[in-house]
Design an enzyme around this catalytic site. Structure first.
Site, PDB file in Angstrom:
ATOM      1  CG  ASP A 105     -34.913 -47.916 -48.219  1.00 57.37           C
ATOM      2  OD1 ASP A 105     -33.783 -47.525 -47.885  1.00 57.37           O
ATOM      3  OD2 ASP A 105     -35.470 -47.548 -49.268  1.00 57.37           O
ATOM      4  CG  ASP A 326     -28.770 -45.639 -47.236  1.00 60.79           C
ATOM      5  OD1 ASP A 326     -29.834 -45.895 -46.652  1.00 60.79           O
ATOM      6  OD2 ASP A 326     -28.512 -46.056 -48.380  1.00 60.79           O
TER       7      ASP A 326
END
Ligand SMILES: *[C@@H]1O[C@H](CO)[C@@H](O)[C@H](O)[C@H]1NC(C)=O
Ligand SMILES: *[C@@H]1O[C@H](CO)[C@@H](O)[C@H](O)[C@H]1NC(C)=O
Ligand SMILES: *[C@@H]1O[C@H](CO)[C@@H](O)[C@H](O)[C@H]1NC(C)=O
Ligand SMILES: *[C@@H]1O[C@H](CO)[C@@H](O)[C@H](O)[C@H]1NC(C)=O
Length: 447
Positions: A105, A326
């Site tokens: 992540d 992201d």
């Protein structure tokens, strides 16, 4: 795209892969596989889901994840939502090593996994790590450095045992709670034997509850903050990593690789496609990777980007660093005022098709062909110092044989550069030089 170009690009990809794997045998340059959550190698794979089911689910995850980055709520400190992202990494933890599959992540810092003995653990595929069977497990004291780095509301102390505790609460009532500890983490390098990182700080979560069923065993934090795996490996990887995501088109098996180390940065081997470099913007919120988006060109029309700075306390922070890059958000979010002009420019330059509505009711700009090929405009993202040309697969999604939709959506909050637009680029994060670079390494981007 001509056959010649395609072959050149495939060759380039092979050369880059070869370079990376041959370096990794000799130094801290490591290549690891990333597994897309919808791929058959993922613990979440469901063969009954259609491409369209997966897209819909990815859309909903993108929306919920975008709230994590919100500048409008006080929940920022929670750092995470239960859905940690789209790619898994297989790691081992402890001595002897026990294998777990965790989400990689880029939007969070603390590594955590479910830990036995559990007070309350959610169901996961495969065994839960048992700290009592590991000889290298060591808790951190309440006044330790890792403990001091946690935000006030994430931090606790078991006074009687002098153990630092963490609590991450998520927007959706999910939470993970446990001890801050260190362990030997090893990752299976795709170039051979596993590579070990002793003394890695992580959260040993023994009370984890909520909607975690999509989270595997836990999270590997690749954010910018001090507790992330990247920051912890720090100088041993030259504060550099890159990843390459491919086949995120939902019609194939999504895969990717992540490389850690000095030689992992995109470079210009054998006259490959150019390396485009833009500054990484640093803000008070130190987990996320901010870039500065100046404009987007659609066909021949260049539209200045007007979105705000996406948080921060000073005026400077409010006006620069207006988009978060992201890997865990599938779709791209652009500020709604800008998006109106952008969407209109896309519509004006699409040929051979009429505006249509998304059969799934998700995306705003869809186009339906009338028995011929749809002409799609070229879209270029102008980051400061880096003009990134997108392929049709980056910018558009084929919904069915007739309908194609723009894979970007409007938001009234912070903009996010998602993973569909990053596919088939090597994306390099250099935290020392404070730059991010893009290099296209596959040209097979037709829809
Ligand atoms: C887990 O933590 C929650 C929230 O703090 C608490 O209410 C609950 O009692 C804990 N569960 C167990 C089994 O200790
Ligand atoms: C991606 O898909 C293409 C064809 O759809 C295939 O040729 C290629 O090998 C795939 N790449 C990876 C890394 O799986
Ligand atoms: C995806 O992977 C599975 C199993 O590895 C394979 O059977 C299937 O053909 C692959 N699909 C595509 C589109 O490559
Ligand atoms: C790269 O291109 C330049 C000029 O186009 C040429 O002089 C050089 O030999 C090329 N290098 C390689 C490795 O192909």
């Amino acid at each position: 795209m001509g056959t010649q170009t395609f072959i050149n690009c495939s060759l380039l990809a092979i050369i880059i892969t070869f370079l990376v794997s041959s370096y990794s045998a000799h130094s801290q340059d490591l290549t690891f596989k990333l597994i897309h959550r919808d791929s058959p190698h993922s613990p979440l794979y469901n063969p009954l889901h259609t491409v369209s089911d997966r897209l819909k689910a990815a859309f909903l995850r993108s929306i919920s994840r975008s709230r994590r980055f919100s500048t409008k709520t006080d929940d920022l400190q929670s750092g995470l939502i239960a859905n940690g992202g789209e790619y898994f990494m297989s790691i081992s933890i402890g001595t002897p090593p026990s294998k777990v599959v965790a989400i990689a992540d880029t939007g969070s810092d603390l590594n955590w996994i479910q830990c036995k003995p559990c007070e309350n653990c959610y169901k996961q595929k495969g065994p839960i790590f048992d700290k009592t069977h590991s000889s290298t497990y060591k808790t951190e004291a309440c006044d330790s450095k890792p403990c001091n780095v946690l935000a006030k509301k994430e931090k606790g102390c078991d006074q009687s045992r002098n153990i630092c505790k963490y609590l991450y609460a998520y927007g959706d009532q999910s939470f993970t709670k446990g001890d801050i500890a260190t362990e030997t983490i090893s990752i299976d390098s795709s170039s051979g034997s596993p590579v070990s990182f002793p003394g890695t700080v992580f959260g040993c979560g023994y009370n984890n509850s909520g909607t975690f069923d999509g989270t595997g065993s836990g999270i590997i934090g690749l954010g910018r903050g001090p507790l992330s795996l990247i920051s912890q490996l720090g100088s041993s990887i030259g504060k550099k990593f890159s990843y390459y995501l491919s086949n995120t088109s939902y019609s194939t098996n999504g895969t990717g690789v992540i490389n850690l180390g000095t030689n992992s940065m995109p470079s210009n081997p054998s006259n490959g496609s150019a390396v485009l470099t833009t500054p990484l913007i640093y803000k008070t919120q130190n987990t996320y990777y901010y870039l500065n988006l100046e404009a987007i060109t659609v066909g021949k029309t260049k539209i200045p980007y007007t979105g705000g700075g996406g948080g921060g306390s000073s005026l400077n922070e409010k006006t620069t660093g207006n988009i978060i890059i992201d890997s865990g958000t599938t779709f791209t979010f652009l500020e709604s005022g800008f998006y109106e002009k952008f969407g209109a420019a896309v519509e004006a330059s699409v040929t051979g098709a009429k505006r249509a509505s998304d059969p799934q009711g998700m995306l705003t700009h869809c186009f339906k062909a009338r028995h011929k090929e749809i002409g799609l405009p070229e879209i270029t993202m102008h980051f400061t110092g880096a003009d990134v040309k997108l392929s049709p697969t980056n910018a558009f999604l084929k919904k069915d044989e007739e309908i194609v939709c723009l894979s970007m959506i409007p938001t009234t909050d912070v903009a996010i550069y998602g993973n569909l637009v990053q596919a088939d680029f090597r994306v390099g994060y250099d935290l020392e030089a404070k730059t991010l670079s893009f290099q296209r390494i596959d040209c097979s981007g037709s829809l």
